[in-house]
Design a protein around this motif. Structure first.
Motif, PDB file in Angstrom:
ATOM      1  N   GLN A 217       0.830  -1.210   0.000  1.00  0.00           N
ATOM      2  CA  GLN A 217       0.000   0.000   0.000  1.00  0.00           C
ATOM      3  C   GLN A 217       0.862   1.256   0.000  1.00  0.00           C
ATOM      4  OE1 GLN A 217      -3.064   0.768  -0.265  1.00  0.00           O
ATOM      5  NE2 GLN A 217      -4.097  -1.192  -0.161  1.00  0.00           N
ATOM      6  N   VAL A 218       1.898   1.225   0.848  1.00  0.00           N
ATOM      7  CA  VAL A 218       2.780   2.396   0.941  1.00  0.00           C
ATOM      8  C   VAL A 218       3.506   2.600  -0.390  1.00  0.00           C
ATOM      9  CG1 VAL A 218       4.778   3.380   2.141  1.00  0.00           C
ATOM     10  CG2 VAL A 218       3.044   2.139   3.439  1.00  0.00           C
TER      11      VAL A 218
ATOM     12  N   ASP B 230       1.121   4.028  -2.871  1.00  0.00           N
ATOM     13  CA  ASP B 230       0.809   5.430  -2.632  1.00  0.00           C
ATOM     14  C   ASP B 230       1.979   6.331  -2.998  1.00  0.00           C
ATOM     15  OD1 ASP B 230      -0.901   7.579  -1.518  1.00  0.00           O
ATOM     16  OD2 ASP B 230       0.861   7.819  -0.235  1.00  0.00           O
TER      17      ASP B 230
ATOM     18  N   ARG C 176       1.725   6.843  -6.525  1.00  0.00           N
ATOM     19  CA  ARG C 176       0.593   7.741  -6.799  1.00  0.00           C
ATOM     20  C   ARG C 176       1.002   9.193  -6.524  1.00  0.00           C
ATOM     21  NH1 ARG C 176      -4.979   6.094  -4.024  1.00  0.00           N
ATOM     22  NH2 ARG C 176      -3.655   6.211  -2.189  1.00  0.00           N
ATOM     23  N   PHE C 177       1.779   9.364  -5.440  1.00  0.00           N
ATOM     24  CA  PHE C 177       2.240  10.712  -5.096  1.00  0.00           C
ATOM     25  C   PHE C 177       3.147  11.250  -6.210  1.00  0.00           C
ATOM     26  CE2 PHE C 177       5.635  13.334  -3.235  1.00  0.00           C
ATOM     27  CZ  PHE C 177       4.885  14.390  -2.772  1.00  0.00           C
TER      28      PHE C 177
ATOM     29  N   ARG D  55       1.097  12.168  -9.228  1.00  0.00           N
ATOM     30  CA  ARG D  55       0.258  13.368  -9.113  1.00  0.00           C
ATOM     31  C   ARG D  55       1.071  14.635  -8.937  1.00  0.00           C
ATOM     32  NH1 ARG D  55      -5.107  11.235  -5.873  1.00  0.00           N
ATOM     33  NH2 ARG D  55      -5.558   9.599  -7.390  1.00  0.00           N
TER      34      ARG D  55
ATOM     35  N   GLU E 252       6.304  13.468   5.190  1.00  0.00           N
ATOM     36  CA  GLU E 252       5.303  12.917   6.110  1.00  0.00           C
ATOM     37  C   GLU E 252       5.423  13.615   7.465  1.00  0.00           C
ATOM     38  OE1 GLU E 252       3.168  10.509   5.287  1.00  0.00           O
ATOM     39  OE2 GLU E 252       4.048   9.285   3.706  1.00  0.00           O
TER      40      GLU E 252
ATOM     41  N   ALA F 189       4.136  17.201   7.136  1.00  0.00           N
ATOM     42  CA  ALA F 189       2.676  17.238   6.996  1.00  0.00           C
ATOM     43  C   ALA F 189       1.965  16.697   8.231  1.00  0.00           C
ATOM     44  CB  ALA F 189       2.265  16.431   5.775  1.00  0.00           C
TER      45      ALA F 189
END
Lengths: 477, 240
Positions: free
Chosen positions: A6-7, A10, A13-14, A17, A153, A156
């Protein structure tokens, strides 16, 4: 899907994007691809040209008319070395040394370096070859993609949420690590394609897979460095600054310091100094073109005694040809002594420079890559030795023709007039003295054994990365 | 009798030579909203971090759902939800994607209707669900984080300054949401310096000063804790 997956997903995906990382990955992959293609085309062109020149040089030598055999000694001959299949990725020292030698009598026209002090400098920067891209620029691309992997991370606040949600920090870091490694492997794709191509073209599969494995280890190391630095820092800016500094030190400064240290620890004479030393030794041998040189007096006496005659004119062989043989033999001994000494010095320098692989993974992969690809100094030295053997054999074969097929009288009077010159020629059929020169790459076993210590250096770096990541996990936890 | 979900017993925390928490005692029952109120440096965040396991106590015990923070922090973390002061989540993901991602990290599978229902429950407007979170306001991010906590079925919520930076409407909306969660059985522990907000939403308020609980206020028969009483105690402490 596991947490690690999953990480990883993602992270991709990061990158997708945010565009920046995706752009860097595309640029990195394209750059290595283009560099690989250009290098392959250049190599193919050079290979065709080499083949053509080799045939043409051989044909020209064999097509020479009847003439004095010693003129053929000086006419000389070219030999070319076909580079290893993997040199499309790793040209190694070939870029510095060249792959051809002109062979002629009384000389060792080496394809050696212009300046011997540069011997260990071969481990420094080179042109934009695929290996340079992979060893120097890909780590920079990995830094640009991953410097904020963990710090973003932290900035944020999402890391806090994840930790208080009970995520296993190892899973988080491994997920990010695999994402970073996969982006690095993407940039390694052209190398993998080239390795397959090399295997198809006759390179040992063990070698090509080891070659690829070495680069994968290198990518693993850099991804680990990037992730660990990002994990132990709090800010993106700090992580970026530290990683770029590390890149400068590990990819640029330390390899350069390594080669400079090698030259300082094991100094070798300059080309000029070496040439003077060789000339001084050669002067003691006498002039092989002059049979009356006092240096050959003992040879003359021995021959007269052996054949039980009073003067050289009565010998059943051409004394001038014997002198040429004798002189070439002695001269080659001296040249070989100097060449071996020089090669030892170069190897010593290269060995010292390669030990910097314990301090920087870039030197480790560079040494490993050149040795596995068969484009290392060791391979070049073998080429020089084999070429020298060929030179010696063909020159001595011509000297033997000189000794056995041309009378002393005709030889001694060859400059009296045109007819005498014509009489001092031997048949062109005698030019069939060239052995076919085929330089074979070192065996897979030899290359693997030679590169084993540098593979160990890469593994040492991998071990260090595991420790670094463990430290990072503790810091985060 | 209400089951104690969060218990601090003689909790002491010391940084270097400075005592930050000094024998702090309190307990929070199931379905209760407990606010730890105090000025800057009172030790509110340290208390929260101790329960989240990021700071180790010098002595005393901190337990969540009967589990010791010192021994069972991993199990505790599986069951609690934490909302930091500034809930950021992932700006590049939409609200729904954020929730799906964090649920997957916790190895929890929820259907799309479940997620939509949670988002409706926290009153996050539907038009925002599929927008990148980088466009969300703080209130919207908080709602998303609470929706996540709901989906995780976390029985205990730790909130750090939840109303700071929110406009009055958003504060009211947030307080209503917390009250609803508590009514449904969730235990809420929040640290705040917002006296009015704490009095509105909390069942009990502990006043923390210099690492000590110096006052405990609770609802009696009113709907809210008496703001003036708490304010007076808070001001008196601030002036000392």
């Amino acid at each position: 899907m596991s947490v690690i997956q999953q990480v990883t997903r993602d992270e991709w995906r990061f990158w997708h994007r945010t565009k920046l990382a995706a752009t860097i990955i595309i640029i990195g992959t394209l750059l290595t691809l283009v560099s690989g293609v250009v290098n392959t085309l250049e190599m193919q062109h050079a290979s065709h040209e080499r083949e053509h020149l080799q045939q043409s040089a051989q044909a020209q030598f064999l097509e020479q008319p009847d003439r004095h055999p010693h003129r053929m000694v000086h006419y000389g001959h070219y030999v070319f070395r076909t580079p290893s299949a993997l040199s499309i990725i790793e040209p190694g020292v070939d870029a510095f040394t060249g792959t051809s030698i002109f062979l002629e009598g009384h000389k060792q026209n080496t394809a050696m370096f212009a300046d011997q002090r540069q011997a260990s400098g071969m481990t420094r920067f080179s042109s934009l070859t695929p290996s340079f891209l992979l060893q120097v620029l890909v780590p920079l691309f990995i830094i640009l993609i991953g410097y904020a992997s963990v710090t973003r991370e932290k900035e944020a606040g999402t890391l806090n949420i994840m930790i208080t949600q009970g995520i296993n920090v190892w899973h988080l870091l491994l997920g990010k690590y695999f994402a970073l490694v996969s982006s690095g492997l993407l940039m390694l794709l052209p190398l993998i394609v080239a390795a397959v191509w090399a295997s198809i073209n006759g390179e040992s599969a063990l070698i090509t897979s080891s070659f690829v494995a070495g680069y994968i280890l290198y990518i693993l190391v850099w991804c680990g460095i990037v992730l660990a630095v990002s994990a132990v820092n709090q800010k993106n800016s700090a992580s970026f600054a530290i990683l770029v500094s590390l890149w400068i030190v590990l990819c640029i400064l330390l390899p350069r310091i390594g080669s400079s240290s090698a030259a300082a620890i094991a100094p070798s004479p300059s080309k000029l100094e070496a040439d003077f030393a060789v000339k001084a030794e050669l002067r003691k041998l006498g002039d092989g073109h002059d049979a009356s040189d006092p240096a050959f007096e003992q040879l003359k006496k021995n021959l007269l005694t052996k054949y039980n005659v009073d003067k050289v004119e009565d010998l059943p062989i051409n004394f001038r040809g014997t002198v040429a043989q004798y002189s070439e033999n002695k001269l080659t001994e001296i040249l070989n002594q100097f060449a071996e000494k020089r090669m030892q010095e170069e190897l010593e320098q290269a060995y010292i420079a390669r030990q910097f692989g314990w301090l920087t993974p870039t030197t480790a992969i560079r040494s490993f890559s050149m040795l596995i690809a068969g484009t290392s100094l060791e391979t070049h030295h073998r080429f020089l030795r084999e070429a020298e053997k060929l030179r010696f054999d063909f020159v001595q074969s011509l000297n033997k023709v000189h000794q056995d097929n041309l009378s002393y009288e005709a030889d001694a009077n060859r400059n009296k007039n045109a007819d005498a010159t014509k009489a001092a020629r031997v048949d062109a059929a005698n030019w069939q003295v060239l052995s076919e020169f085929s330089f074979k790459p070192d065996t897979a076993q030899t290359r693997l054994l030679r590169s084993a210590i540098y593979a160990l250096q890469l593994l040492f770096w991998c071990g260090l990365i595991v420790l670094l990541l463990r430290f990072a996990v503790r810091r985060i936890s | 009798m209400q089951k104690d979900m969060i218990v601090a017993s003689s909790l002491c925390v010391r940084f270097a030579q400075q005592t930050v928490l000094d024998k702090v005692n309190f307990n929070v029952g199931q379905g209760e909203v407990f606010a730890l109120l105090g000025g800057n440096g009172a030790g509110k965040s340290t208390t929260l971090k101790t329960f989240l396991g990021t700071i180790a106590p010098l002595s005393g015990t901190a337990t969540v759902m009967g589990m010791s923070v010192s021994k069972d922090i991993d199990s505790i973390r599986q069951k609690v939800a934490y909302l930091p002061e500034s809930v950021m989540l992932y700006g590049h993901l939409t609200g729904i994607e954020n929730i799906k991602y964090f649920l997957s990290l916790a190895d929890i599978e929820k259907s799309a209707p479940d997620i939509e229902q949670a988002l409706m429950r926290v009153a996050l407007q539907k038009s925002a669900w599929c927008r990148p979170m980088s466009n969300y306001s703080k209130g919207m991010r908080q709602k998303t984080a609470i929706a996540l906590a709901l989906l995780r079925e976390a029985p205990v919520l730790f909130l750090d300054e939840p109303t700071s930076g929110l406009d009055p409407n958003a504060i009211d909306e947030f307080n209503r949401l917390i009250a609803t969660l508590a009514a449904d059985g969730a235990t809420v522990f929040m640290v705040t310096h917002d006296v009015y907000g704490a009095c509105q939403v909390a069942h009990r308020i502990g006043l923390l000063d210099n690492g000590k609980i110096v006052g405990m206020f609770e609802r009696k028969d009113q709907a809210h804790i008496d703001t003036e009483e708490v304010h007076a105690a808070f001001s008196a402490r601030s002036q000392q």
